[in-house]
Design a protein around this motif. Sequence first.
Motif, PDB file in Angstrom:
ATOM      1  N   GLN A  50       0.757  -1.218  -0.069  1.00 57.45           N
ATOM      2  CA  GLN A  50       0.020   0.129  -0.049  1.00 57.45           C
ATOM      3  C   GLN A  50       0.885   1.467   0.065  1.00 57.45           C
ATOM      4  O   GLN A  50       0.368   2.266  -0.639  1.00 57.45           O
ATOM      5  CB  GLN A  50      -0.771  -0.007   1.280  1.00 57.45           C
ATOM      6  N   LEU A  51       1.859   1.131   0.686  1.00 57.61           N
ATOM      7  CA  LEU A  51       2.834   2.356   0.675  1.00 57.61           C
ATOM      8  C   LEU A  51       3.461   2.581  -0.582  1.00 57.61           C
ATOM      9  O   LEU A  51       3.735   3.880  -1.175  1.00 57.61           O
ATOM     10  CB  LEU A  51       4.089   2.235   1.885  1.00 57.61           C
ATOM     11  N   ASP A  52       3.823   1.461  -1.165  1.00 55.80           N
ATOM     12  CA  ASP A  52       4.327   1.468  -2.722  1.00 55.80           C
ATOM     13  C   ASP A  52       3.392   2.221  -3.685  1.00 55.80           C
ATOM     14  O   ASP A  52       3.712   2.942  -4.688  1.00 55.80           O
ATOM     15  CB  ASP A  52       4.633   0.157  -3.170  1.00 55.80           C
ATOM     16  N   GLN A  53       1.926   1.935  -3.463  1.00 55.39           N
ATOM     17  CA  GLN A  53       1.010   2.707  -4.254  1.00 55.39           C
ATOM     18  C   GLN A  53       1.023   4.166  -3.888  1.00 55.39           C
ATOM     19  O   GLN A  53       0.945   5.024  -4.991  1.00 55.39           O
ATOM     20  CB  GLN A  53      -0.253   2.089  -3.943  1.00 55.39           C
ATOM     21  N   GLN A  54       1.242   4.537  -2.667  1.00 56.69           N
ATOM     22  CA  GLN A  54       1.405   6.011  -2.375  1.00 56.69           C
ATOM     23  C   GLN A  54       2.681   6.695  -3.032  1.00 56.69           C
ATOM     24  O   GLN A  54       2.642   7.760  -3.475  1.00 56.69           O
ATOM     25  CB  GLN A  54       1.165   6.127  -1.029  1.00 56.69           C
ATOM     26  N   ARG A  55       3.673   5.832  -2.967  1.00 51.34           N
ATOM     27  CA  ARG A  55       4.907   6.353  -3.628  1.00 51.34           C
ATOM     28  C   ARG A  55       4.910   6.529  -5.137  1.00 51.34           C
ATOM     29  O   ARG A  55       5.282   7.421  -5.527  1.00 51.34           O
ATOM     30  CB  ARG A  55       5.915   5.302  -3.378  1.00 51.34           C
ATOM     31  N   ASP A  56       4.133   5.500  -5.689  1.00 52.63           N
ATOM     32  CA  ASP A  56       3.759   5.968  -7.214  1.00 52.63           C
ATOM     33  C   ASP A  56       3.004   6.909  -7.283  1.00 52.63           C
ATOM     34  O   ASP A  56       3.178   7.655  -8.400  1.00 52.63           O
ATOM     35  CB  ASP A  56       3.215   4.544  -7.672  1.00 52.63           C
ATOM     36  N   ALA A  57       2.028   7.176  -6.547  1.00 51.40           N
ATOM     37  CA  ALA A  57       1.102   8.351  -6.825  1.00 51.40           C
ATOM     38  C   ALA A  57       2.070   9.410  -6.634  1.00 51.40           C
ATOM     39  O   ALA A  57       1.648  10.620  -7.485  1.00 51.40           O
ATOM     40  CB  ALA A  57       0.000   8.254  -5.812  1.00 51.40           C
ATOM     41  N   ARG A  58       2.789   9.681  -5.845  1.00 50.23           N
ATOM     42  CA  ARG A  58       3.564  11.060  -5.408  1.00 50.23           C
ATOM     43  C   ARG A  58       4.397  10.927  -6.857  1.00 50.23           C
ATOM     44  O   ARG A  58       4.715  12.381  -7.281  1.00 50.23           O
ATOM     45  CB  ARG A  58       4.573  10.728  -4.170  1.00 50.23           C
ATOM     46  N   LEU A  59       5.000   9.861  -7.268  1.00 52.86           N
ATOM     47  CA  LEU A  59       5.849  10.202  -8.404  1.00 52.86           C
ATOM     48  C   LEU A  59       5.300  10.670  -9.490  1.00 52.86           C
ATOM     49  O   LEU A  59       5.609  11.509 -10.299  1.00 52.86           O
ATOM     50  CB  LEU A  59       6.816   8.872  -8.717  1.00 52.86           C
ATOM     51  N   GLN A  60       3.997  10.025  -9.716  1.00 55.64           N
ATOM     52  CA  GLN A  60       3.271  10.569 -10.969  1.00 55.64           C
ATOM     53  C   GLN A  60       2.946  11.966 -10.859  1.00 55.64           C
ATOM     54  O   GLN A  60       2.820  12.769 -11.641  1.00 55.64           O
ATOM     55  CB  GLN A  60       1.764   9.766 -10.839  1.00 55.64           C
ATOM     56  N   LEU A  61       2.382  12.551  -9.794  1.00 54.17           N
ATOM     57  CA  LEU A  61       1.969  13.981  -9.416  1.00 54.17           C
ATOM     58  C   LEU A  61       3.490  14.639  -9.549  1.00 54.17           C
ATOM     59  O   LEU A  61       3.219  15.589 -10.260  1.00 54.17           O
ATOM     60  CB  LEU A  61       1.677  13.995  -7.987  1.00 54.17           C
ATOM     61  N   ALA A  62       4.473  14.413  -9.195  1.00 48.58           N
ATOM     62  CA  ALA A  62       5.876  15.209  -9.295  1.00 48.58           C
ATOM     63  C   ALA A  62       6.129  15.131 -10.763  1.00 48.58           C
ATOM     64  O   ALA A  62       6.575  16.281 -11.169  1.00 48.58           O
ATOM     65  CB  ALA A  62       6.978  14.477  -8.512  1.00 48.58           C
ATOM     66  N   SER A  63       5.821  14.299 -11.739  1.00 51.75           N
ATOM     67  CA  SER A  63       6.114  14.091 -13.109  1.00 51.75           C
ATOM     68  C   SER A  63       5.134  15.005 -13.799  1.00 51.75           C
ATOM     69  O   SER A  63       5.412  15.662 -14.752  1.00 51.75           O
ATOM     70  CB  SER A  63       6.015  12.815 -13.491  1.00 51.75           C
TER      71      SER A  63
END
Length: 505
Positions: A456-469
């Motif tokens: 679940q934390l990996d999902q949030q990491r991916d969401a942060r990376l998508q938003l930063a991109s």
Amino acid sequence: MAFLPHPPGRHFRGPRVAVVAALLVLCGCAPPVRPPAFVPRDEVPLAGLPTGKAGWPAPEWWRRFHDEQLDGIVARAMRGSPNMEQAEARYRAALRAVDTAKAELNPQVRGLVNGGHGYSDVDVRGEVPGAPGNAQGFQLNPGHSWSNSGVAGALATWDLDLWGKQKDAVAAAVGQARAAEAERASAAASLQYNVVNTYFDWQAQQARLDVARHAARNAEEYRELVALRVHSGLDDPTALDQADARLAQLRRSVAQLEGAARLDLAQLAALAGVSPDDLGTLKPSPLPAADTHLPSDARLGLLARRPDIAAARWQIEASAKNIDQARKAYYPDVSLTALGAFLRTYPDLGSGTRTDLTLGNVGASVQLPIFSGGRLRAQYEGAQAQLDSAVAQYDAAVVQAAGEIAQGVATLQTLDDQRVQVDRQYDATAAQKAKAADRRSKGLIDDRTWLDADMQLDQQRDARLQLASQMLSANLSLIHALGGGYHADDLPDLPAAKAGEDATR
């Protein structure tokens, strides 16, 4: 009746006055100067957008990211891009058009050299007139002869351009060349933006790949634990089906990100005009932070910062000069001519006979339109229509620039608001994982709960990376909308459009 003698030269005054009057009348037939039908915008409609102390993008704005790998790719693209080659070719062609127009202002001399060798055979037969029945015939046959002839001459002409018609043509060509120069800058700005945006998209895919692969490894461990419990009869077999589906979904995400990264590399290679192998091995690096501020003088300063607006401005200047040239086509053309020639002929070779002829002439000529069948009027109206079209295209470029900037600012504000909530969600999920790790260390839960929390934390990491991109891409788009570091400090003035103000109401 006594006749008084005319003063010297007085008998020429009448014709001179008539000629001058005729010239004035014909020049008065030129159409009056007419302003464009539309109002050129003198500022960009950006009222209401937030501004700050941020400066305009630097000419090489991508260097602020301090990424030597990126700098090298941009430099290679600027050297080998087919789009840049086309823009450079158009600019050089426009410069040659300026040289051609300037050459028409200079005098020109054309020479002629001709030589010939001839043959003649004369035989004349006839009758001498006389009384009827007494006419006598005759025959002349001097025989044949050979002759040589040669001529050499030169003709010099010079259009004085008294009214500046050709100078207006030069100015129009210069305007077209400056427009082509700005279009070349626009092509460079677009290329630089596309290269940098694609490069950082590749970097984002690499960062997301690391997260996706970590999540897939966790899903594999989770699936193994569930399989052990199902085989031991501790869990229902549907739990294993759910674990398999989760693992397949994460592996699919890995495959999608790997494919997106390969597409980014292919696009980078195409932008640079090389093959993907020529790019070499790129190294992943963290994404830089996005800047969400606008320059304080964006409404007025943008007119000189956007190369497409500058190109449209120079198109207006070129169209205005074409109108001046079309008006002056009604005026007489005054030119100087000089002719010199030498002719030598040997009419009968071998007889010693020779004929020489030397010619010389210098004078001025005046050509003026008397009846053109509507051609001059049509040329003038066509030039006026081109000006109206250039002004309309300029206004469209200004409005489009304002729309791009407004959309970029709105996108950044929206993504920045989302970032606050995504960070909170990430912090909450990280806290859940920390609690799961503590309970796991105390033996209160098994590894499945901790692995689930980590995924679940990996999902949030991916969401942060998508938003930063997305924020970085929006920031790059805003830099491009602000001109990408272009600046023109010598733009021509906009034409007055009093009539256009009434036409657009």
